[in-house]
Design a protein around this motif. Structure first.
Motif, PDB file in Angstrom:
ATOM      1  N   TYR A   6       6.220 -10.258 -10.746  1.00 36.29           N
ATOM      2  CA  TYR A   6       5.313  -9.835  -9.864  1.00 36.29           C
ATOM      3  C   TYR A   6       5.831  -8.358  -9.592  1.00 36.29           C
ATOM      4  O   TYR A   6       5.015  -7.413  -9.509  1.00 36.29           O
ATOM      5  CB  TYR A   6       5.061 -10.671  -8.806  1.00 36.29           C
ATOM      6  N   TRP A   7       6.976  -8.333  -8.929  1.00 44.82           N
ATOM      7  CA  TRP A   7       7.578  -6.823  -8.530  1.00 44.82           C
ATOM      8  C   TRP A   7       7.506  -6.075  -9.767  1.00 44.82           C
ATOM      9  O   TRP A   7       7.180  -4.890  -9.312  1.00 44.82           O
ATOM     10  CB  TRP A   7       8.992  -7.104  -7.904  1.00 44.82           C
ATOM     11  N   ALA A   8       8.089  -6.423 -10.972  1.00 50.13           N
ATOM     12  CA  ALA A   8       8.099  -5.296 -12.013  1.00 50.13           C
ATOM     13  C   ALA A   8       6.700  -4.939 -12.265  1.00 50.13           C
ATOM     14  O   ALA A   8       6.371  -3.546 -12.622  1.00 50.13           O
ATOM     15  CB  ALA A   8       8.742  -5.871 -13.094  1.00 50.13           C
ATOM     16  N   ALA A   9       5.547  -5.825 -12.280  1.00 54.05           N
ATOM     17  CA  ALA A   9       4.270  -5.532 -12.715  1.00 54.05           C
ATOM     18  C   ALA A   9       3.568  -4.437 -11.530  1.00 54.05           C
ATOM     19  O   ALA A   9       2.982  -3.600 -11.750  1.00 54.05           O
ATOM     20  CB  ALA A   9       3.343  -6.650 -12.985  1.00 54.05           C
ATOM     21  N   ARG A  10       3.982  -4.713 -10.335  1.00 56.69           N
ATOM     22  CA  ARG A  10       3.266  -3.933  -9.338  1.00 56.69           C
ATOM     23  C   ARG A  10       4.035  -2.549  -9.004  1.00 56.69           C
ATOM     24  O   ARG A  10       3.206  -1.621  -9.057  1.00 56.69           O
ATOM     25  CB  ARG A  10       3.711  -4.707  -7.636  1.00 56.69           C
ATOM     26  N   ARG A  11       5.483  -2.563  -9.657  1.00 55.48           N
ATOM     27  CA  ARG A  11       5.994  -1.142  -9.650  1.00 55.48           C
ATOM     28  C   ARG A  11       5.377  -0.210 -10.636  1.00 55.48           C
ATOM     29  O   ARG A  11       5.570   0.748 -10.701  1.00 55.48           O
ATOM     30  CB  ARG A  11       7.661  -1.484 -10.010  1.00 55.48           C
ATOM     31  N   ALA A  12       4.612  -1.335 -11.802  1.00 53.10           N
ATOM     32  CA  ALA A  12       4.120  -0.435 -12.923  1.00 53.10           C
ATOM     33  C   ALA A  12       2.603  -0.033 -12.592  1.00 53.10           C
ATOM     34  O   ALA A  12       2.044   0.441 -13.468  1.00 53.10           O
ATOM     35  CB  ALA A  12       4.318  -1.286 -14.238  1.00 53.10           C
ATOM     36  N   GLY A  13       2.211  -0.485 -11.339  1.00 53.20           N
ATOM     37  CA  GLY A  13       0.477  -0.122 -10.954  1.00 53.20           C
ATOM     38  C   GLY A  13      -0.110  -1.177 -11.625  1.00 53.20           C
ATOM     39  O   GLY A  13      -1.618  -0.831 -11.754  1.00 53.20           O
ATOM     40  N   VAL A  14       0.119  -2.499 -12.074  1.00 49.78           N
ATOM     41  CA  VAL A  14      -0.636  -3.562 -12.586  1.00 49.78           C
ATOM     42  C   VAL A  14      -1.384  -4.183 -11.666  1.00 49.78           C
ATOM     43  O   VAL A  14      -0.904  -4.236 -10.497  1.00 49.78           O
ATOM     44  CB  VAL A  14       0.024  -4.330 -13.425  1.00 49.78           C
ATOM     45  N   SER A  15      -2.712  -4.675 -11.717  1.00 46.77           N
ATOM     46  CA  SER A  15      -3.382  -5.317 -10.773  1.00 46.77           C
ATOM     47  C   SER A  15      -2.813  -6.531 -10.210  1.00 46.77           C
ATOM     48  O   SER A  15      -1.956  -7.011 -10.933  1.00 46.77           O
ATOM     49  CB  SER A  15      -4.748  -5.596 -11.337  1.00 46.77           C
ATOM     50  N   GLU A  16      -3.605  -7.222  -9.197  1.00 42.60           N
ATOM     51  CA  GLU A  16      -3.038  -8.357  -8.529  1.00 42.60           C
ATOM     52  C   GLU A  16      -3.033  -9.441  -9.506  1.00 42.60           C
ATOM     53  O   GLU A  16      -1.684 -10.068  -9.541  1.00 42.60           O
ATOM     54  CB  GLU A  16      -3.945  -8.569  -7.231  1.00 42.60           C
ATOM     55  N   ARG A  17      -3.814  -9.886 -10.280  1.00 41.91           N
ATOM     56  CA  ARG A  17      -4.067 -10.743 -11.194  1.00 41.91           C
ATOM     57  C   ARG A  17      -2.877 -10.700 -12.308  1.00 41.91           C
ATOM     58  O   ARG A  17      -2.225 -11.520 -12.846  1.00 41.91           O
ATOM     59  CB  ARG A  17      -5.385 -11.027 -11.792  1.00 41.91           C
ATOM     60  N   GLY A  18      -2.906  -9.458 -12.747  1.00 42.57           N
ATOM     61  CA  GLY A  18      -1.984  -9.075 -13.897  1.00 42.57           C
ATOM     62  C   GLY A  18      -0.482  -9.172 -13.255  1.00 42.57           C
ATOM     63  O   GLY A  18       0.476  -9.788 -14.068  1.00 42.57           O
ATOM     64  N   ARG A  19      -0.093  -9.130 -12.054  1.00 40.73           N
ATOM     65  CA  ARG A  19       1.175  -9.274 -11.557  1.00 40.73           C
ATOM     66  C   ARG A  19       1.587 -10.723 -11.636  1.00 40.73           C
ATOM     67  O   ARG A  19       2.646 -11.113 -11.913  1.00 40.73           O
ATOM     68  CB  ARG A  19       1.223  -8.707  -9.966  1.00 40.73           C
ATOM     69  N   TRP A  20       0.689 -11.425 -11.196  1.00 44.14           N
ATOM     70  CA  TRP A  20       0.782 -13.023 -10.972  1.00 44.14           C
ATOM     71  C   TRP A  20       1.024 -13.316 -12.583  1.00 44.14           C
ATOM     72  O   TRP A  20       1.842 -14.414 -12.938  1.00 44.14           O
ATOM     73  CB  TRP A  20      -0.124 -13.792 -10.529  1.00 44.14           C
ATOM     74  N   ARG A  21       0.097 -12.861 -13.507  1.00 48.78           N
ATOM     75  CA  ARG A  21       0.337 -13.383 -14.877  1.00 48.78           C
ATOM     76  C   ARG A  21       1.630 -12.874 -15.608  1.00 48.78           C
ATOM     77  O   ARG A  21       2.424 -13.710 -16.280  1.00 48.78           O
ATOM     78  CB  ARG A  21      -0.722 -12.611 -15.956  1.00 48.78           C
ATOM     79  N   ALA A  22       2.269 -11.725 -15.244  1.00 47.14           N
ATOM     80  CA  ALA A  22       3.496 -11.352 -15.725  1.00 47.14           C
ATOM     81  C   ALA A  22       4.586 -12.413 -15.112  1.00 47.14           C
ATOM     82  O   ALA A  22       5.466 -12.642 -15.864  1.00 47.14           O
ATOM     83  CB  ALA A  22       3.966  -9.730 -15.077  1.00 47.14           C
ATOM     84  N   GLY A  23       4.704 -12.627 -13.882  1.00 43.90           N
ATOM     85  CA  GLY A  23       5.481 -13.582 -13.333  1.00 43.90           C
ATOM     86  C   GLY A  23       5.757 -15.031 -13.976  1.00 43.90           C
ATOM     87  O   GLY A  23       6.528 -15.324 -14.282  1.00 43.90           O
ATOM     88  N   GLY A  24       4.417 -15.505 -14.073  1.00 44.33           N
ATOM     89  CA  GLY A  24       4.265 -16.884 -14.724  1.00 44.33           C
ATOM     90  C   GLY A  24       4.483 -16.727 -16.205  1.00 44.33           C
ATOM     91  O   GLY A  24       5.089 -17.841 -16.571  1.00 44.33           O
ATOM     92  N   THR A  25       4.358 -15.890 -16.900  1.00 45.66           N
ATOM     93  CA  THR A  25       4.741 -15.753 -18.330  1.00 45.66           C
ATOM     94  C   THR A  25       6.250 -15.933 -18.474  1.00 45.66           C
ATOM     95  O   THR A  25       6.889 -16.486 -19.524  1.00 45.66           O
ATOM     96  CB  THR A  25       4.053 -14.432 -19.007  1.00 45.66           C
ATOM     97  N   LEU A  26       6.999 -15.185 -17.567  1.00 43.11           N
ATOM     98  CA  LEU A  26       8.401 -15.278 -17.675  1.00 43.11           C
ATOM     99  C   LEU A  26       9.190 -16.519 -17.453  1.00 43.11           C
ATOM    100  O   LEU A  26      10.228 -16.258 -17.711  1.00 43.11           O
ATOM    101  CB  LEU A  26       9.089 -14.011 -16.653  1.00 43.11           C
ATOM    102  N   VAL A  27       8.486 -17.616 -16.954  1.00 42.09           N
ATOM    103  CA  VAL A  27       9.276 -18.499 -16.473  1.00 42.09           C
ATOM    104  C   VAL A  27       9.908 -19.292 -17.541  1.00 42.09           C
ATOM    105  O   VAL A  27      11.024 -20.074 -17.272  1.00 42.09           O
ATOM    106  CB  VAL A  27       8.094 -19.510 -15.896  1.00 42.09           C
ATOM    107  N   ALA A  28       9.354 -19.429 -18.905  1.00 44.37           N
ATOM    108  CA  ALA A  28       9.997 -20.377 -19.990  1.00 44.37           C
ATOM    109  C   ALA A  28      11.372 -19.900 -20.272  1.00 44.37           C
ATOM    110  O   ALA A  28      11.899 -18.509 -20.563  1.00 44.37           O
ATOM    111  CB  ALA A  28       9.183 -20.246 -21.090  1.00 44.37           C
ATOM    112  N   ARG A  29      12.362 -20.992 -20.334  1.00 41.86           N
ATOM    113  CA  ARG A  29      13.680 -20.581 -20.979  1.00 41.86           C
ATOM    114  C   ARG A  29      13.549 -21.580 -22.242  1.00 41.86           C
ATOM    115  O   ARG A  29      12.940 -22.428 -22.405  1.00 41.86           O
ATOM    116  CB  ARG A  29      14.656 -21.543 -19.867  1.00 41.86           C
ATOM    117  N   GLY A  30      14.593 -20.818 -23.260  1.00 41.12           N
ATOM    118  CA  GLY A  30      14.596 -21.853 -24.505  1.00 41.12           C
ATOM    119  C   GLY A  30      15.803 -21.474 -25.049  1.00 41.12           C
ATOM    120  O   GLY A  30      17.022 -21.933 -24.709  1.00 41.12           O
TER     121      GLY A  30
END
Length: 413
Positions: free
Chosen positions: A310-334
């Motif tokens: 969320y923080w990184a996407a907001r820093r890049a000027g991404v919209s609100e929904r895009g910020r949440w999508r960015a955060g949710g996508t990074l959750v997976a570990r493997g």
């Protein structure tokens, strides 16, 4: 002759089972990693069908799997991409490391596992799964979204950090004294730096040397070069995985694309064997005692990854929904978390670390695709609900008083 027959039967059964599990995962639109780990638990000591004759071969295959995973990751990026990402996105990388490595380190210290285990668990909770995330982005059709470059930049920085982190872990796990360990670490980082410098300056020359129009020759040269560099790197205490990663970075253009296409099936085969091998060394009985810490760690670090994206996407000027999508996508570990845990397990560090890492990865590799798909929807619904919910009675009275016009000094309303 008999042992050879048993080996073929056992190893054939493993490969067949992995193929069927991969098909099942594809039908369910699901990452196969948790199924491979569960297969390893089933074939390992304390499992349903313990292996015998083929375990040594599986161990070698697992090592090749790690090397190919890192090689293929390196092929995704050029040295110029890495330098550019370092210059522009390093603040996001620092935030990512701070928010996601510290919970792992804190958990190891709380459990009383010591400082070395803390450094290892910090890496396990820090690194997202590039493989799972890349697949999720493709499945969800988000490769062209505005937040995707932010996600990829964070992944690139994490992957590059592995070139420094893995030599540090290797030196710490070697159990050498302070002076010897410092020398080993300095040599490891120096070699990694030299190889990266060669990749940046002479990558095109290396690519021309490796290049071939014949797929067979290209495959043999790339695979042979990778295994050779990985072996030399391991001798110098740099880690074979880092050596393979740097070889991938050094190759670019048509060579990288051709090698990627040729090596992808091999990577998938040996990576699956690697996950099975890690499961083999984890007794299923050892997982329940660490399940609660693993679950707590999964919840905390899922939230910190969402905050990072969320923080990184907001820093890049991404919209609100895009910020949440960015955060949710990074959750997976493997794969990277398991690679780090595998190094610790083979070195004989605290026996509870392997089971905790297995449970942790199993949880987040399942939850990760779900958070990628639904985090923005849930966040938007919560925001809408907060805006539309009825105000408390006191707040309504205050609002009414504020709206009522003040009385005129001479008695007129």
């Amino acid at each position: 002759m008999h042992s050879s027959a048993v080996f073929l039967i056992e190893f054939g059964a493993i490969i067949l089972a992995l193929g069927l599990l991969g098909r099942l995962a594809a039908r369910l639109r699901f990452s196969p990693i948790p199924l491979y780990l569960l297969a390893g638990l089933a074939f390992g000591e304390g499992g349903l069908l313990p292996l015998g004759a083929s375990e040594e071969f599986v161990a070698i295959g697992a090592e090749i799997g790690v090397i190919l995973l890192l090689l293929m990751l390196g092929l995704e990026y050029t040295a110029g991409d890495l330098v550019s990402n370092l210059r522009t996105q390093y603040p996001a990388g620092l935030v990512d490391a701070a928010l996601n490595a510290l919970p792992g380190a804190a958990m190891a210290l709380i459990l009383g596992w010591g400082p070395i285990a803390a450094v290892v668990l910090a890496g396990i909770t820090w690194i997202s799964s590039s493989g799972v995330i890349a697949k999720v982005l493709g499945d969800l059709g988000r490769l062209g979204n505005r937040e995707t470059p932010v996600i990829l930049s964070i992944l690139v920085l994490e992957d590059l950090s592995m070139a420094v982190y893995l030599p540090v872990i290797t030196a710490l796990l070697a159990g050498t004294g302070l002076a010897a360990g410092s020398v080993t670490l300095a040599v490891a980082l120096g070699v990694a730096g030299i190889v990266l410098l060669v990749a940046v300056r002479y990558g095109r020359i290396i690519s021309r040397f490796v290049s071939s129009d014949d797929p067979e020759k290209l495959l043999l040269v790339v695979l042979g070069l990778t295994l050779l560099v990985a072996g030399v790197a391991q001798k110098l205490q740099v880690s074979a995985a880092v050596g393979a990663f740097l070889v991938g970075i050094a190759l670019s253009g048509e060579v990288a694309e051709g090698a990627h296409n040729l090596l992808a099936p091999l990577r998938d085969l040996f990576a699956a064997v690697f996950f099975v091998f890690f499961g083999l060394h984890t007794d299923p009985v050892s997982i329940p005692p660490v399940l609660l810490p693993a679950l707590a760690l999964a919840v905390v670090t899922a939230l910190t990854k969402i905050a990072t994206g969320y923080w990184a996407a907001r820093r890049a000027g991404v919209s609100e929904r895009g910020r949440w999508r960015a955060g949710g996508t990074l959750v997976a570990r493997g794969e990277f978390s398991i690679v780090i845990a595998g190094l610790a397990v083979t070195s004989g560090i605290d026996s509870r670390l392997g089971p905790l890492a297995t449970a942790y990865v199993l949880i987040l590799v399942v939850v990760g695709p779900l958070t990628a798909r639904y985090t923005d929807t849930v966040a938007m619904r919560l925001t809408r609900w907060r805006r539309t919910r009825p105000a408390p009675v006191e707040a309504k009275a205050d609002a009414a008083d504020a709206a009522e016009p003040a009385a005129d000094p001479v008695g007129r309303a």
